[in-house]
Structures are given as C-alpha cells and as structure tokens.
Design an enzyme around this catalytic site. Sequence first.
Site: not given
Ligand code: CMC
Length: 430
Positions: A306, A363
């Site tokens: 998140h 989710d």
């Molecule tokens: N699986 C694998 N790696 C992950 C995931 C995941 N679900 N989430 C984050 N990471 C990695 C990301 O690639 C990054 O790696 P690195 O530092 O090596 O580049 C690191 O963790 C930090 O990520 P972040 O900056 O915290 O992520 P973000 O803020 O850009 O994205 C997110 C947030 C929710 C889009 C992402 O965590 C994700 O894609 N999760 C899976 C999709 C998901 O479950 N979405 C629902 C979110 S909650 C309800 C809503 O808002 O709808």
Amino acid sequence: MSKNAVLVVGDKKVELPILEGTEGEVAVDISRLRQQTGLITYDPSLGNTGICKSEITFIDGEKGILRYRGIPIEDFTDKPNFVEVAWLLIFGRLPNKSELAEFSALLTDNELLHEGLRHQYQHIPVDAPPMAILSATLSNLACFHQQLLARQDPESLAGAAARLISKVRTIAAFSYRRSQGLPFIYPDPGMRYCANYLHMMFSIPHRQYLVSPEVEDALNLVFILHADHEQNCSTTTVRAVGSAGANLFASCAAGVSALWGPLHGGANVEVVQMLERIHGGGMSAADCVQAAQDKNHPFRLFGFGHRVYKNYDPRAKILKEACDRVLTTLEYSDPLLDIARRLEELALKDPYFIERKLYPNVDFYSGVLLRAMRIPTNMFTVCFAIGRLPGWIAQWKELHEDPQRRILRPRQIYTGRAETRYVRMADRQG
Ligand code: CMC
C-alpha cells in the site's frame, strides 16, 4: 517546531510555511514556490504531495490507524450500519435518529431507475464488464436528473448524493441480472440498504431471497470498510474532475473508472483469481511469493502492499476476522480462505516483503467474504464502488466548500525535443 522551512537556491533564500494537521502531520507549503523562485517541485506519483486539507478521514500508515471523522474504523464493526457511516462522512458528524430516518427515507424514495435507463441494459452485451456499466450509468444519471446539477446548492448536493447512493445498488444488481439472463428485480421499499441490494441480486419472481442477519451485517461491514480512504487514486480523480466544475454524477463516474484498475479496487478480483489458480494447481503459494519479487515479471502479489500503510491495513485485519466468523456461522467452507492464510504467512516471513513493509491490504480478504455471500467475482469491484461512493461524495462536497478551491492542474518537466520546424511531407526523409 519552527513555523517555516528555509529553501536555499543559489544565493536566494526563501521561507516556506509549515502546516500542521490535528494529528501532528506536517507539510511544507509550496503553493507560492514558483511565484517566489521560478521553481516547481517534482513528485511524479504524488507520493509526497498533499493536494488538499481535509477533515474527513485520518490514516496513520505507520501505525495502521484509520478513522472516519475522528472515529476509529474498529468502532463501526459492531452492528455495522453503512447508511449511518455514509451520513457521517458526508455531513461531518453522527446523525441523530430523525436525521438518519430522513436520509434512509430519501434513499428509499430514490431507489428506482428511470425506465429510460433500465431499457439501456437491453443493448449492452451480456458479458459486458459490470464496472463499465456502472461508470456509464452513473454518468447517465446526469441526463435524467438535470435539475440537480447545480454545484453550489446544498439541496442539489443532498438530492444528487441520495440518488447516487441509492441507485448504485439498483444499477449494480441489474448489470448482474442482465449477465445471467434473469429478470430484473425491483428494489423493495420495505428493506434496509444492504438487504435490498441482496434482494435485487438474488430474488427470483415468486421466490424471495431470504437475507440472513449474518450476511446483511457482513455486507454492511464490507461497504463501511471501503467507504473512504482519503486521497487514494479514485478519490483524487473525483476531486480532479470536480475541480473543473463538473457535476457530482460525472465526477463519481470518473471515480469508478479509476477504481476499476487492478492496482486499485480491481485488486480484489485479481486476488481471488490468484487464489483460484493456486487451488487449481496452476501455481503454488510459494511460486506466487517468488514471482511477485521478479522485477522482469509483471506479476505482483495482489492484495499486498500500500502507498500509505507500512503496517497491517486495519481493514484487512477486520476482514480476516470477519471471514473466520462469517464462514463458520454460515457453515460455508472455502478452500480459498486457507490458501489466503497460507500465502499471507509465507509472504510475511519473506525478506522481500519484510524489507519493503508489504502487508495484506483491504483487497486481500474481501473477496473471500463476498464469495461467502454468493457475490460473483466480477461484481467484487462493483461492491467496492458501492462502498466508496459516500467517500467520493464527501470529498467532492468538501472540495466545493473550500473557498481556496482552484482547478487541479499540476505542472510537468518537459523532456521532449527542443524547438524544431515543421517539415512538409514532400521534404521529409524516409
Ligand atoms: N507485490 C510485489 N512487490 C510489491 C508489491 C506487491 N503487491 N507492492 C509493492 N511492491 C514493491 C514495489 O515493487 C517496490 O519494490 P522496489 O522498492 O524494489 O522497487 C516496493 O515494494 C515499494 O512499493 P511502493 O512504493 O510501496 O508501492 P506503490 O506505493 O507504488 O504501490 C500498490 C502501491 C498498492 C499499487 C502496490 O503495493 C501494489 O501494486 N499492490 C498490489 C495491488 C493491490 O493490492 N492494490 C490494492 C491496494 S489497497 C486498496 C486500493 O487502494 O484499492
């Protein structure tokens, strides 16, 4: 703490005010930065940028805290009442008995769809994605309720809000019925909010669907847990569209489109598809955890991670407990729940997830709970949208009540070609 931050650019020094929120969050106010220095800030996905001041929802992502209008989310789990929470979010405080009764009556008065809208379903392919239908139909409400499009008038706002919150159930249920080739079931004015939605989804002419109190409470809980989440992607979309002066129907329809994305609300569908794949033997839980770490692979562990929470999402905690409780009460056993638990256990022990502070989000368990209520997978994100509507409305209302409101219009750093001249077709090479 000093009231200003000091920025030194070359030989110029500028003082930037520091703002502090009620819960101690601090921000550097750069709203006059360009005027004072010619500089803009660069924050591509707005991870460090506050786009507004808001009194609606507070999140402490480090501690895993979520509050609506100051009230911890956990306080809403006993006898959950989504309509009460909707009123709280939109109007800023808990309603008294008559205010709640009046709002509920307004929802009942507005639960039917205009027959013109209902007929549109006949022309939509039966396999149309329900989120596409939802976005289009919310937008179309503007055609049928043009008297409510005035933005600044509180009565129009209340009328438009009631129509959206009420009709969204009817729109959603009709899209499901259409996909199944089943007759539409009209809303029953004698039923409460969630029971009525389940009735429209599952009753058959002359065979009324009996809504159990456990299922009704569980659906209230799901909607409440999704009701607002401050400046997430869809809410920011609603604010962006609203900031241009667009009406509430158009703004919320845009919110639905943003929510549809698999990184946002669409993640609840991805989670269940991932769990089904593991159940079907397509991959193991350990494979999933590994694949999510491969940067060359598009796969992510859906339902994990998140932007704001760097701790267990409090909504996921409540939903996990609710899954255990509701599935036991309904005597419904779902292998996907065990798989989800195992996957969570593996991920939380894995250094990749530990280092990045990736925990289950809202989710991860919501789909398992919705399955227990017989809600089909392609309606999961629609349920998220039904829950999120009061939040979008509250944020849109707050935006319009802000005297400092301006159109949302970020800047960019241009990295394209420097000035070049137009070349006529005949003179172009190759
Ligand atoms: N699986 C694998 N790696 C992950 C995931 C995941 N679900 N989430 C984050 N990471 C990695 C990301 O690639 C990054 O790696 P690195 O530092 O090596 O580049 C690191 O963790 C930090 O990520 P972040 O900056 O915290 O992520 P973000 O803020 O850009 O994205 C997110 C947030 C929710 C889009 C992402 O965590 C994700 O894609 N999760 C899976 C999709 C998901 O479950 N979405 C629902 C979110 S909650 C309800 C809503 O808002 O709808």
